[in-house]
Design an enzyme around this catalytic site. Structure first.
Site, short mmCIF file in Angstrom:
data_model
loop_
_atom_site.label_atom_id
_atom_site.label_comp_id
_atom_site.label_asym_id
_atom_site.label_seq_id
_atom_site.Cartn_x
_atom_site.Cartn_y
_atom_site.Cartn_z
N LYS A 67 5.35 -22.35 5.16
CA LYS A 67 4.31 -21.63 4.39
C LYS A 67 4.04 -20.23 4.96
O LYS A 67 2.92 -19.90 5.35
CB LYS A 67 3.02 -22.45 4.34
CG LYS A 67 3.18 -23.80 3.64
CD LYS A 67 1.84 -24.49 3.44
CE LYS A 67 1.94 -25.77 2.65
NZ LYS A 67 2.57 -26.89 3.36
N GLY B 158 5.14 -38.76 2.08
CA GLY B 158 4.94 -38.93 3.52
C GLY B 158 4.38 -40.28 3.85
O GLY B 158 5.11 -41.26 4.05
N THR C 120 -3.63 -28.13 -2.20
CA THR C 120 -4.38 -29.20 -2.87
C THR C 120 -5.76 -29.40 -2.24
O THR C 120 -6.60 -30.08 -2.80
CB THR C 120 -3.61 -30.54 -2.84
OG1 THR C 120 -3.33 -30.85 -1.48
CG2 THR C 120 -2.33 -30.46 -3.62
N ASP D 264 2.40 -13.15 5.29
CA ASP D 264 2.10 -11.97 6.11
C ASP D 264 2.48 -10.74 5.29
O ASP D 264 2.82 -10.87 4.11
CB ASP D 264 2.87 -12.05 7.44
CG ASP D 264 2.11 -11.34 8.57
OD1 ASP D 264 1.64 -10.21 8.34
OD2 ASP D 264 1.98 -11.92 9.67
N ILE D 265 2.45 -9.57 5.91
CA ILE D 265 2.84 -8.39 5.15
C ILE D 265 4.35 -8.47 4.84
O ILE D 265 5.09 -9.17 5.55
CB ILE D 265 2.52 -7.08 5.91
CG1 ILE D 265 3.22 -7.06 7.28
CG2 ILE D 265 1.02 -6.88 6.05
CD1 ILE D 265 3.20 -5.70 7.95
N PRO D 266 4.81 -7.79 3.78
CA PRO D 266 6.20 -7.94 3.35
C PRO D 266 7.22 -7.73 4.47
O PRO D 266 8.16 -8.52 4.63
CB PRO D 266 6.35 -6.88 2.25
CG PRO D 266 4.97 -6.74 1.68
CD PRO D 266 4.03 -6.94 2.84
N ARG E 198 2.54 -41.41 -5.20
CA ARG E 198 2.14 -42.76 -4.79
C ARG E 198 2.69 -43.78 -5.77
O ARG E 198 2.58 -43.57 -6.99
CB ARG E 198 0.61 -42.89 -4.78
CG ARG E 198 -0.12 -41.94 -3.83
CD ARG E 198 0.11 -42.34 -2.38
NE ARG E 198 -0.59 -41.48 -1.45
CZ ARG E 198 -0.05 -40.45 -0.80
NH1 ARG E 198 1.22 -40.14 -0.99
NH2 ARG E 198 -0.75 -39.75 0.06
O1 C5P Z 1 0.21 -37.63 1.32
P1 C5P Z 1 1.60 -37.65 1.89
O2 C5P Z 1 1.63 -38.11 3.31
O3 C5P Z 1 2.61 -38.32 1.00
O4 C5P Z 1 1.95 -36.09 1.95
C1 C5P Z 1 3.22 -35.55 1.95
C2 C5P Z 1 3.09 -34.04 2.04
O5 C5P Z 1 2.16 -33.60 1.06
C3 C5P Z 1 2.49 -33.53 3.37
O6 C5P Z 1 3.52 -33.20 4.28
C4 C5P Z 1 1.73 -32.28 2.95
O7 C5P Z 1 2.57 -31.15 2.99
C5 C5P Z 1 1.38 -32.51 1.51
N1 C5P Z 1 -0.05 -32.84 1.28
C6 C5P Z 1 -0.72 -32.19 0.26
N2 C5P Z 1 -2.04 -32.46 0.01
C7 C5P Z 1 -2.71 -33.37 0.74
C8 C5P Z 1 -2.05 -34.06 1.78
C9 C5P Z 1 -0.70 -33.75 2.02
O8 C5P Z 1 -0.12 -31.39 -0.45
N3 C5P Z 1 -4.00 -33.59 0.47
#
Ligand code: C5P
Length: 249
Positions: free
Chosen positions: A71, A221, A128, A74-76, A190
């Protein structure tokens, strides 16, 4: 080094959100041996630890498809130099914050345009963890998250990047504006029966729903990492995706 050929791409990417790079490798290696999984996301909490770079090499040598989720923002000029520095590492997808702006995204993409390898940059739209209220009150961005996501995704596409990371609920609205091969990558996946402790994925979707809405990659994850049997949990998600693929064949 990274070849011009893409390893077999599957939609499932396991987020290796483990305590350290060694634990990430142990899990990835086990899953690659015991399931058909080949896709992994390495995030900054693991990458920045000693052994983070080596983890990417080990995954690549084992034939993995790698999303490096740093992620950048920063500046270009600084982002241009950072992406150039990362070109020595094996990754297929690399993330940047779309909020860095058009010039930053263009500066990053210009590094890739000179390389003849399969790689793509992804813009992260709105985290998110933000809501309409935090966008407005904390960041001074008026309008809804949904509007901001479409605006940012369009800017990412106009800057020539390969795709965006967005929540499952934003896949269909973005797909209405931006067609393949522009890639949509979504976390928040999920299975209907998956239980994640203290789940903070407020707007989750099943793998099938996300794919049907037009997602190219699903980042999962904790439903795998927290399961007492990660191999079984991973296989279950892969099975649900192949059932969906055979329905469309
Ligand atoms: O929730 P889970 O463990 O499946 O998350 C997988 C990826 O989703 C994380 O590595 C993170 O980058 C992202 N994530 C997100 N929003 C959240 C929690 C995790 O986008 N609330």
């Amino acid at each position: 080094m990274l070849s011009a050929h893409l390893p077999p791409i599957q939609p499932l990417l396991l987020a290796l959100d483990t305590p350290n790079p060694e634990a990430a490798w142990q899990l990835a290696n086990r899953l690659m041996q015991e399931t058909p999984l080949k896709g992994f996301k390495v995030g900054m909490s693991v990458f920045y630890q000693p052994g983070g770079r080596q983890l990417l090499h080990r995954l690549h040598e084992a034939g993995a498809f790698i999303m490096l989720d740093l992620k950048l923002h920063d500046i270009p000029e600084t982002v241009h130099r950072s992406v150039s520095a990362l070109m020595d590492l094996p990754w297929h997808l690399l993330t940047l914050h779309a909020l860095g702006g058009f010039d930053m995204l263009m500066a990053a993409q210009s590094v890739l345009n000179k390389a003849h390898l399969y790689r793509a940059l992804l813009g992260v739209t709105v985290l998110t963890s933000h809501s309409d209220k935090t966008l407005h009150n904390e960041l001074g961005i008026n309008g809804s998250v949904a509007d901001a996501v479409i605006r940012l995704a369009t800017m990412v596409a106009n800057a020539g990047l390969g795709g965006v990371v967005c929540s499952p609920h934003e896949i269909a609205p973005i797909r209405n504006h931006l067609s393949p091969p522009f890639k949509l990558v979504t976390p928040g996946i999920r299975l209907a029966d998956s239980h994640v402790q203290g789940d903070d994925q407020l707007r989750a979707a099943t793998p099938q729903t996300a794919r049907e809405a037009g997602a190219d990659f699903l980042v999962v994850g904790r439903p795998i990492l927290q399961d007492s049997d990660p191999v079984r949990a991973c296989q279950k998600i892969l099975d649900s995706l192949s059932t969906e693929a055979s329905k469309h064949a």
